[in-house]
Design a protein around this motif. Structure first.
Motif, PDB file in Angstrom:
ATOM      1  N   PRO A  32       0.807  -1.229   0.000  1.00 26.30           N
ATOM      2  CA  PRO A  32       0.000   0.000   0.000  1.00 26.30           C
ATOM      3  C   PRO A  32       0.838   1.277   0.000  1.00 26.30           C
ATOM      4  O   PRO A  32       0.442   2.264  -0.585  1.00 26.30           O
ATOM      5  CB  PRO A  32      -0.813  -0.115   1.288  1.00 26.30           C
ATOM      6  CG  PRO A  32      -0.879  -1.571   1.569  1.00 26.30           C
ATOM      7  CD  PRO A  32       0.418  -2.140   1.074  1.00 26.30           C
ATOM      8  N   ARG A  33       1.998   1.249   0.631  1.00 32.77           N
ATOM      9  CA  ARG A  33       2.816   2.461   0.686  1.00 32.77           C
ATOM     10  C   ARG A  33       3.269   2.879  -0.709  1.00 32.77           C
ATOM     11  O   ARG A  33       3.133   4.036  -1.087  1.00 32.77           O
ATOM     12  CB  ARG A  33       4.026   2.252   1.590  1.00 32.77           C
ATOM     13  CG  ARG A  33       4.933   3.466   1.642  1.00 32.77           C
ATOM     14  CD  ARG A  33       5.969   3.320   2.747  1.00 32.77           C
ATOM     15  NE  ARG A  33       7.119   4.142   2.539  1.00 32.77           N
ATOM     16  CZ  ARG A  33       7.170   5.456   2.730  1.00 32.77           C
ATOM     17  NH1 ARG A  33       6.101   6.094   3.133  1.00 32.77           N
ATOM     18  NH2 ARG A  33       8.280   6.132   2.529  1.00 32.77           N
ATOM     19  N   ILE A  34       3.808   1.954  -1.486  1.00 24.96           N
ATOM     20  CA  ILE A  34       4.275   2.317  -2.822  1.00 24.96           C
ATOM     21  C   ILE A  34       3.097   2.710  -3.705  1.00 24.96           C
ATOM     22  O   ILE A  34       3.178   3.640  -4.497  1.00 24.96           O
ATOM     23  CB  ILE A  34       5.139   1.203  -3.468  1.00 24.96           C
ATOM     24  CG1 ILE A  34       5.809   1.693  -4.748  1.00 24.96           C
ATOM     25  CG2 ILE A  34       4.325  -0.028  -3.778  1.00 24.96           C
ATOM     26  CD1 ILE A  34       6.853   2.731  -4.540  1.00 24.96           C
ATOM     27  N   GLU A  39       0.053   6.902  -6.472  1.00 27.47           N
ATOM     28  CA  GLU A  39      -1.238   7.581  -6.615  1.00 27.47           C
ATOM     29  C   GLU A  39      -1.131   9.049  -6.206  1.00 27.47           C
ATOM     30  O   GLU A  39      -1.664   9.930  -6.879  1.00 27.47           O
ATOM     31  CB  GLU A  39      -2.300   6.872  -5.773  1.00 27.47           C
ATOM     32  CG  GLU A  39      -3.705   7.272  -6.159  1.00 27.47           C
ATOM     33  CD  GLU A  39      -4.750   6.327  -5.609  1.00 27.47           C
ATOM     34  OE1 GLU A  39      -5.797   6.841  -5.183  1.00 27.47           O
ATOM     35  OE2 GLU A  39      -4.527   5.103  -5.602  1.00 27.47           O
ATOM     36  N   ALA A  40      -0.418   9.339  -5.116  1.00 26.75           N
ATOM     37  CA  ALA A  40      -0.246  10.717  -4.653  1.00 26.75           C
ATOM     38  C   ALA A  40       0.502  11.554  -5.686  1.00 26.75           C
ATOM     39  O   ALA A  40       0.255  12.754  -5.817  1.00 26.75           O
ATOM     40  CB  ALA A  40       0.489  10.743  -3.316  1.00 26.75           C
ATOM     41  N   ALA A  41       1.389  10.914  -6.429  1.00 23.09           N
ATOM     42  CA  ALA A  41       2.132  11.625  -7.476  1.00 23.09           C
ATOM     43  C   ALA A  41       1.284  11.843  -8.729  1.00 23.09           C
ATOM     44  O   ALA A  41       1.727  12.482  -9.677  1.00 23.09           O
ATOM     45  CB  ALA A  41       3.397  10.837  -7.834  1.00 23.09           C
ATOM     46  N   GLY A  42       0.065  11.298  -8.712  1.00 21.85           N
ATOM     47  CA  GLY A  42      -0.831  11.469  -9.854  1.00 21.85           C
ATOM     48  C   GLY A  42      -0.491  10.579 -11.031  1.00 21.85           C
ATOM     49  O   GLY A  42      -0.882  10.855 -12.161  1.00 21.85           O
ATOM     50  N   LEU A  43       0.237   9.476 -10.759  1.00 21.44           N
ATOM     51  CA  LEU A  43       0.683   8.606 -11.843  1.00 21.44           C
ATOM     52  C   LEU A  43      -0.261   7.438 -12.121  1.00 21.44           C
ATOM     53  O   LEU A  43      -0.184   6.802 -13.157  1.00 21.44           O
ATOM     54  CB  LEU A  43       2.078   8.058 -11.533  1.00 21.44           C
ATOM     55  CG  LEU A  43       3.157   9.126 -11.344  1.00 21.44           C
ATOM     56  CD1 LEU A  43       4.470   8.483 -10.938  1.00 21.44           C
ATOM     57  CD2 LEU A  43       3.323   9.952 -12.604  1.00 21.44           C
ATOM     58  N   GLU A  59      -5.091   1.849 -13.291  1.00 23.17           N
ATOM     59  CA  GLU A  59      -4.514   2.245 -14.570  1.00 23.17           C
ATOM     60  C   GLU A  59      -3.641   3.473 -14.382  1.00 23.17           C
ATOM     61  O   GLU A  59      -3.883   4.269 -13.467  1.00 23.17           O
ATOM     62  CB  GLU A  59      -5.618   2.610 -15.572  1.00 23.17           C
ATOM     63  CG  GLU A  59      -6.550   1.489 -15.919  1.00 23.17           C
ATOM     64  CD  GLU A  59      -7.653   1.947 -16.848  1.00 23.17           C
ATOM     65  OE1 GLU A  59      -7.842   1.285 -17.869  1.00 23.17           O
ATOM     66  OE2 GLU A  59      -8.314   2.955 -16.557  1.00 23.17           O
ATOM     67  N   PRO A  60      -2.661   3.633 -15.264  1.00 17.37           N
ATOM     68  CA  PRO A  60      -1.891   4.875 -15.203  1.00 17.37           C
ATOM     69  C   PRO A  60      -2.754   6.045 -15.645  1.00 17.37           C
ATOM     70  O   PRO A  60      -3.629   5.895 -16.496  1.00 17.37           O
ATOM     71  CB  PRO A  60      -0.731   4.637 -16.172  1.00 17.37           C
ATOM     72  CG  PRO A  60      -1.131   3.501 -17.031  1.00 17.37           C
ATOM     73  CD  PRO A  60      -2.181   2.733 -16.294  1.00 17.37           C
TER      74      PRO A  60
END
Length: 93
Positions: A32-34, A39-43, A59-60
């Motif tokens: 979950p951390r990675i 997700e936080a980076a918007g990727l 999905e990206p």
């Protein structure tokens, strides 16, 4: 990279280079951390699977696809250049 992948595949590990990279990353930064960092980076984005309420589709994002698309294009360009290059007796680095 290919020689490394062949070594991993032929060794007792039976791993493709892609699988090794993903598993190595998850080992260094578990689950979950990675995923939260990506997700936080918007990727990447996650949404409910309309066909299976217990699952998610991951999905990206457009932002996440951009560097991957660029890397894929660079990889394909390099592969094409190497495939078209004359064969020599020199070892490949």
């Amino acid at each position: 990279m290919v020689s490394l992948e062949i070594e991993l595949w032929n060794a007792e590990y039976d791993l493709s280079l892609t699988s090794f990279e993903v598993l190595h990353l998850l080992r260094r930064r578990p689950g979950p951390r990675i995923q939260a960092l990506v997700e936080a980076a918007g990727l990447r984005e996650r949404r409910a699977d309309p066909d299976d309420r217990c699952s998610s589709i991951v999905e990206p994002t457009t932002v996440g696809r951009k560097p991957v698309d660029g890397a894929v294009q660079g990889f394909e360009d390099e592969l094409e250049q190497r495939a078209e290059a004359p064969v020599t007796e020199e070892p490949v680095p």
